[in-house]
Design an enzyme around this catalytic site. Structure first.
Site, PDB file in Angstrom:
ATOM      1  N   SER A  70       0.780  -1.160  -0.071  1.00  0.00           N
ATOM      2  CA  SER A  70      -0.120   0.092   0.009  1.00  0.00           C
ATOM      3  C   SER A  70       0.896   1.368  -0.088  1.00  0.00           C
ATOM      4  CB  SER A  70      -0.787  -0.087   1.318  1.00  0.00           C
ATOM      5  OG  SER A  70      -1.751   1.307   1.405  1.00  0.00           O
ATOM      6  N   TYR A  90      -2.924  -0.977  10.152  1.00  0.00           N
ATOM      7  CA  TYR A  90      -2.862  -1.505   8.603  1.00  0.00           C
ATOM      8  C   TYR A  90      -1.460  -1.043   8.101  1.00  0.00           C
ATOM      9  CZ  TYR A  90      -4.213  -1.294   3.789  1.00  0.00           C
ATOM     10  OH  TYR A  90      -4.147  -1.401   2.462  1.00  0.00           O
TER      11      TYR A  90
END
Length: 248
Positions: free
Chosen positions: A135, A148
């Site tokens: 990400s 995350y």
């Protein structure tokens, strides 16, 4: 030569786009999902329409035994795409340990276990491809929560470590880092909150060189390259697909 490809989190969004994008007459797609059989069947139908064989396997990737059962059900594979992820926007001041551990279980431990279990079969076939979906938040530090972001950063480290470990076997390990991709998950994270979509789009485009919102299909050609023989000399890399996203 026929190939078997396992895509985790293949029921929708990025995973579904990757699975359909890799579908071909000489390919068997193993499509992983969790509690979404109808969506998985829809993706399987699209893969079959492209001439591929498709199988669906359900597993909870937060449970190690189910991860190993998924690897067993997939059988020897040539390409592993670790796409499934647990999203988390919990602020650090309210972050319970259980949330941290659950996020790492899906986003880091499951890719590690699948790679560990499937690498011997890749070696026996003369080498394979492992592709991890990380990400842009790793470089941005947000806007997702710390569990995350930290887990996706750990996935980058795992990618580079496994590239060294599996290189002698002819297996490459790389990561793809999506930028601001418009997905169902993006909309769900905003559910229940007042969101000015036009303002969000404008803010994202201000940080992108390309002046359009990206969607899951924008990732497919990069994953296809990393899954192919053309990428035989590429390993341990993180390839950003973010439309020229500026990190500031």
């Amino acid at each position: 030569m026929s190939r078997t490809i396992l895509v985790t989190g293949a029921r929708r969004g990025i995973g579904a786009a990757i699975a359909v994008g890799l579908a071909a007459p000489d390919v068997t797609l193993v499509l992983h999902h969790l509690a979404a059989p109808d969506e998985a069947q829809s993706v399987a139908a699209q893969c079959r329409a492209a001439g591929a064989h498709a199988r669906i396997v359900e597993a909870d990737l937060s449970v190690a035994t189910e991860v190993l059962a998924l690897a067993e059900a997939a059988g020897p594979v040539d390409v592993l795409v670790n796409n499934a992820a647990r999203a988390s926007n919990v602020w650090i001041g309210e972050l319970p340990l259980a949330e941290w551990e659950a996020t790492f279980a899906v986003n880091v431990t499951a890719p590690m276990l699948l790679s560990q279990a499937l690498a011997p079969g890749m070696r026996a076939r003369g080498g394979g491809r492992i592709i991890n979906i990380t990400s842009a938040t790793v470089r941005m530090g947000g806007p997702s929560g710390p569990s995350y972001v930290s887990s996706k950063a750990a996935l980058v480290g795992l990618t580079r470590s496994l590239a060294r470990a599996f290189g002698p076997d002819g297996t490459t390990v790389n990561a793809v880092s999506p930028g601001a991709i418009r997905t169902e998950g993006e909309r769900e994270l905003a559910a229940g909150q007042p969101v000015d979509e036009a303002a969000v789009d404008a803010a994202i485009l201000q940080r992108q060189a390309l002046q359009r919102r990206l969607d899951p299909d924008d990732l497919v050609s990069t994953v296809r390259f990393l899954a192919s023989a053309d990428s035989a000399a590429v390993t341990g890399q993180v390839i950003e697909v973010g439309g020229g996203l500026i990190y500031r």
